[in-house]
Scaffold this active site. Structure first.
Site, PDB file in Angstrom:
ATOM      1  N   PRO A  42       9.728 -13.649   9.241  1.00 13.21           N
ATOM      2  CA  PRO A  42       9.468 -14.146   7.885  1.00 13.21           C
ATOM      3  C   PRO A  42       7.959 -14.259   7.705  1.00 13.21           C
ATOM      4  O   PRO A  42       7.259 -14.729   8.600  1.00 13.21           O
ATOM      5  CB  PRO A  42      10.103 -15.542   7.863  1.00 13.21           C
ATOM      6  CG  PRO A  42      10.804 -15.713   9.153  1.00 13.21           C
ATOM      7  CD  PRO A  42      10.398 -14.630  10.091  1.00 13.21           C
ATOM      8  N   ALA A  45       1.561  -0.701  12.049  1.00 13.06           N
ATOM      9  CA  ALA A  45       1.773  -0.585  10.606  1.00 13.06           C
ATOM     10  C   ALA A  45       3.221  -0.171  10.355  1.00 13.06           C
ATOM     11  O   ALA A  45       3.902   0.297  11.261  1.00 13.06           O
ATOM     12  CB  ALA A  45       0.848   0.463  10.021  1.00 13.06           C
ATOM     13  N   GLY A  46       3.656  -0.356   9.125  1.00 10.18           N
ATOM     14  CA  GLY A  46       5.000   0.112   8.816  1.00 10.18           C
ATOM     15  C   GLY A  46       5.217   0.115   7.332  1.00 10.18           C
ATOM     16  O   GLY A  46       4.886  -0.852   6.667  1.00 10.18           O
ATOM     17  N   HIS A  47       5.670   1.215   6.795  1.00 10.37           N
ATOM     18  CA  HIS A  47       6.112   1.165   5.413  1.00 10.37           C
ATOM     19  C   HIS A  47       7.299   2.080   5.202  1.00 10.37           C
ATOM     20  O   HIS A  47       7.572   2.976   5.994  1.00 10.37           O
ATOM     21  CB  HIS A  47       4.969   1.396   4.433  1.00 10.37           C
ATOM     22  CG  HIS A  47       4.425   2.774   4.435  1.00 10.37           C
ATOM     23  ND1 HIS A  47       3.227   3.088   5.016  1.00 10.37           N
ATOM     24  CD2 HIS A  47       4.906   3.913   3.910  1.00 10.37           C
ATOM     25  CE1 HIS A  47       3.012   4.364   4.856  1.00 10.37           C
ATOM     26  NE2 HIS A  47       4.004   4.893   4.199  1.00 10.37           N
ATOM     27  N   THR A  48       7.989   1.757   4.118  1.00 10.37           N
ATOM     28  CA  THR A  48       9.244   2.440   3.856  1.00 10.37           C
ATOM     29  C   THR A  48       9.021   3.471   2.766  1.00 10.37           C
ATOM     30  O   THR A  48       8.377   3.184   1.764  1.00 10.37           O
ATOM     31  CB  THR A  48      10.270   1.393   3.367  1.00 10.37           C
ATOM     32  OG1 THR A  48      10.244   0.328   4.296  1.00 10.37           O
ATOM     33  CG2 THR A  48      11.659   1.949   3.290  1.00 10.37           C
ATOM     34  N   LYS A  95       0.844  -1.210   0.000  1.00  6.36           N
ATOM     35  CA  LYS A  95       0.000   0.000   0.000  1.00  6.36           C
ATOM     36  C   LYS A  95       0.866   1.243   0.000  1.00  6.36           C
ATOM     37  O   LYS A  95       0.552   2.231  -0.646  1.00  6.36           O
ATOM     38  CB  LYS A  95      -0.871   0.068   1.264  1.00  6.36           C
ATOM     39  CG  LYS A  95      -1.929  -0.978   1.368  1.00  6.36           C
ATOM     40  CD  LYS A  95      -2.700  -0.846   2.666  1.00  6.36           C
ATOM     41  CE  LYS A  95      -1.905  -1.168   3.906  1.00  6.36           C
ATOM     42  NZ  LYS A  95      -1.481  -2.557   4.066  1.00  6.36           N
ATOM     43  N   GLY A  96       1.990   1.154   0.758  1.00  6.64           N
ATOM     44  CA  GLY A  96       2.847   2.319   0.957  1.00  6.64           C
ATOM     45  C   GLY A  96       3.270   2.955  -0.349  1.00  6.64           C
ATOM     46  O   GLY A  96       3.204   4.162  -0.518  1.00  6.64           O
ATOM     47  N   ASP A 140       6.871  -9.226 -10.312  1.00  4.92           N
ATOM     48  CA  ASP A 140       8.238  -9.660 -10.645  1.00  4.92           C
ATOM     49  C   ASP A 140       8.758 -10.846  -9.819  1.00  4.92           C
ATOM     50  O   ASP A 140       9.467 -11.692 -10.369  1.00  4.92           O
ATOM     51  CB  ASP A 140       9.202  -8.460 -10.565  1.00  4.92           C
ATOM     52  CG  ASP A 140       9.024  -7.663  -9.287  1.00  4.92           C
ATOM     53  OD1 ASP A 140       7.897  -7.171  -9.049  1.00  4.92           O
ATOM     54  OD2 ASP A 140       9.978  -7.547  -8.508  1.00  4.92           O
ATOM     55  N   GLY A 159      10.411  -7.922  11.558  1.00  2.56           N
ATOM     56  CA  GLY A 159      11.431  -8.712  10.862  1.00  2.56           C
ATOM     57  C   GLY A 159      11.059 -10.183  10.695  1.00  2.56           C
ATOM     58  O   GLY A 159      11.849 -10.978  10.198  1.00  2.56           O
TER      59      GLY A 159
HETATM   60  P1  IMP Z   1      -1.987  -6.195  16.357  1.00  2.00           P
HETATM   61  O1  IMP Z   1      -2.506  -5.267  15.317  1.00  2.00           O
HETATM   62  O2  IMP Z   1      -0.587  -5.873  16.837  1.00  2.00           O
HETATM   63  O3  IMP Z   1      -2.950  -6.373  17.502  1.00  2.00           O
HETATM   64  O4  IMP Z   1      -1.862  -7.648  15.689  1.00  2.00           O
HETATM   65  C1  IMP Z   1      -3.008  -8.392  15.289  1.00  2.00           C
HETATM   66  C2  IMP Z   1      -2.724  -9.148  14.006  1.00  2.00           C
HETATM   67  O5  IMP Z   1      -2.562  -8.224  12.932  1.00  2.00           O
HETATM   68  C3  IMP Z   1      -1.457  -9.992  14.034  1.00  2.00           C
HETATM   69  O6  IMP Z   1      -1.658 -11.145  13.234  1.00  2.00           O
HETATM   70  C4  IMP Z   1      -0.441  -9.081  13.343  1.00  2.00           C
HETATM   71  O7  IMP Z   1       0.626  -9.814  12.777  1.00  2.00           O
HETATM   72  C5  IMP Z   1      -1.305  -8.432  12.295  1.00  2.00           C
HETATM   73  N1  IMP Z   1      -0.812  -7.114  11.849  1.00  2.00           N
HETATM   74  C6  IMP Z   1      -0.912  -5.945  12.504  1.00  2.00           C
HETATM   75  N2  IMP Z   1      -0.386  -4.943  11.774  1.00  2.00           N
HETATM   76  C7  IMP Z   1       0.042  -5.495  10.624  1.00  2.00           C
HETATM   77  C8  IMP Z   1       0.647  -4.948   9.445  1.00  2.00           C
HETATM   78  O8  IMP Z   1       0.883  -3.741   9.293  1.00  2.00           O
HETATM   79  N3  IMP Z   1       0.933  -5.857   8.456  1.00  2.00           N
HETATM   80  C9  IMP Z   1       0.648  -7.186   8.573  1.00  2.00           C
HETATM   81  N4  IMP Z   1       0.063  -7.709   9.648  1.00  2.00           N
HETATM   82  C10 IMP Z   1      -0.235  -6.879  10.666  1.00  2.00           C
END
Ligand code: IMP
Length: 424
Positions: free
Chosen positions: A302, A38-41, A15-16, A331, A300
């Protein structure tokens, strides 16, 4: 004009990069749910910057980045992210934070960890960032909001009231450390002064922007199958990543949304526990994981990897009301002799279904039914138009479009900003 971008599977669909591309032309970029799970680069010059809380709009001077009321905010993470961005020469002056957004407290993080530990092999696999416990307090009407953090007297009173219950749970249920009012106030109140200039009535701000004909971009975090209601409960997050969530998490009405873009990958990944019908446990799964660099940006870990699931995709098209689909990361499939797409599930009772099952156990026990397509060996990372793609890739995309019943309007063929094409 209002565009919502939502993830379709279990997050990490890329999405990022789509948001980043659209943010460049937006006037406002708003987050409506989730927190620093959440996290994106984003790319800034020759550097990669990781954003967990602040919307991508921060990268573009024209855009006002907004943290909406539906987001849960860890003030320490927020302030650290602001400092990191400012250290890179990116001003955070324009950042607006809803006064109604809830605050992730230190005890939320401890409770998240303790609850996961107690669940043992039944754990959700959370990010341990305190997200669930913070939303629990919000729903219980005992949460602490940004506006409370900015009033020392109110904050202290609310922390005191919360700790009466939280300390008892931490100590008596989980045998964990407790917190004092003073240590929390000492840790959190200094953040208040940094946040104060950014606090805003963001629902008003967004509605004013719409009235003025500005372009608002809603940045979804996580994905449809992690939605508290629409996802694979209980293996979900505690907020509403679906497009409908952007109304509740921002204060903009549903009729204002013009465009809803759903982001997929050409395969599926999941982090954390829970059912995943197309999951691969063989070398094809490893191949896709390595080729796609499928390791979490936050933890981090997998990622679990599997084939594209069109049963999920059709469900997501429906529950989000998607107008467009973006397929990222085609790709990494290069070199695989056959590409599989799951078009139905065979249930334990022998029945074959083409729609996403309502019953959780059907999802746990089902077997995927695949259609197979020819793979490709060509390097597609330099293709910039649909016509330049090998015929096998073109026909794979056309088949996907037919199966998921929504126009595919953008394709990602590599990680760089320009490795993307639009399809008319
Ligand atoms: P929580 O949001 O930390 O409570 O995690 C609940 C579930 O959502 C777990 O299975 C997490 O691995 C997943 N999850 C939360 N945020 C993300 C994300 O940004 N990407 C992928 N999985 C996420």
């Amino acid at each position: 004009m209002l565009t919502a971008v939502t993830g379709i599977n279990w997050g990490d669909e890329g999405k990022g990069r789509v948001i980043d591309l659209l943010a460049e032309h937006a006037d406002v970029v708003a987050r409506y749910q989730g927190g620093n799970n959440a996290g994106h680069t984003v790319i800034h010059g020759d550097k990669k910057l990781a954003l967990h809380l602040i919307p991508s709009g921060i990268m573009y001077e024209k855009a006002v980045p907004v943290i909406g009321n539906g987001v849960v905010v860890n003030p320490q993470v927020l302030v650290e992210e602001m400092r990191m961005l400012e250290g890179e020469g990116l001003s955070c002056d324009r950042l607006k934070i809803s006064c109604d957004a809830h605050v992730i407290m230190p005890y939320h993080i401890e409770l998240d960890k303790a609850s996961e530990f107690r669940l043992g092999k039944n754990e959700i696999g959370t990010t341990n960032r305190g997200i669930g416990p913070c939303y629990q307090d919000k729903a219980a009407r005992s949460g602490i909001r940004i506006q409370d953090l900015l009033d020392e007297h109110v904050f202290r009173m609310k922390v005191e009231a919360a700790l009466e219950v939280k300390n008892a749970i931490l100590e008596k249920v989980y045998g964990k450390r407790t917190f004092t009012v003073d240590e929390i106030c000492e840790a959190y109140l200094p953040f208040a002064e940094i946040i104060r200039p950014h606090m805003a009535e963001t629902a008003q701000l967004l509605n004013d922007a719409l009235r003025e004909g500005k372009h608002i971009l809603f940045e979804g975090a996580q994905g449809t199958l992690l939605d508290l209601d629409m996802g694979t409960y209980p293996y979900v997050t505690s907020s509403h990543p679906v497009a409908g969530g952007c109304c509740i998490g921002s204060g903009v009405g549903p009729t204002a949304i013009n465009e809803i873009m759903g982001i997929f990958k050409s395969y599926t990944t999941r982090v954390g526990e829970g059912p995943f019908p197309t999951e691969l446990f063989d070398e094809t799964g490893d191949y896709i994981r390595n080729a796609g660099g499928e390791f979490g940006t936050v933890t981090g870990r997998p990622r679990r990897t599997g084939w594209f699931d069109a049963v999920v995709a059709r469900y997501a098209v429906r529950v989000n009301g998607l107008t467009d689909v973006v397929i990222n990361k085609i790709d990494p499939l290069r070199g695989l002799p056959k590409l599989k797409v799951c078009v139905a599930y065979k249930l334990k009772n022998g029945e074959t279904v083409t729609e996403f099952p309502a019953n959780f156990m059907d999802l746990v026990d089902c077997e995927p039914v695949y259609e197979e397509f020819d793979g490709f060996d060509e390097d597609i990372t330099n293709c910039r138009s649909f016509e330049e793609l090998p015929a096998t890739v073109q026909s794979y995309i056309k088949e996907l479009e037919r199966i998921i019943e929504c126009p595919i309007t953008m394709l990602g063929v590599g990680p760089a900003r320009d490795q993307v094409m639009t399809i008319k």
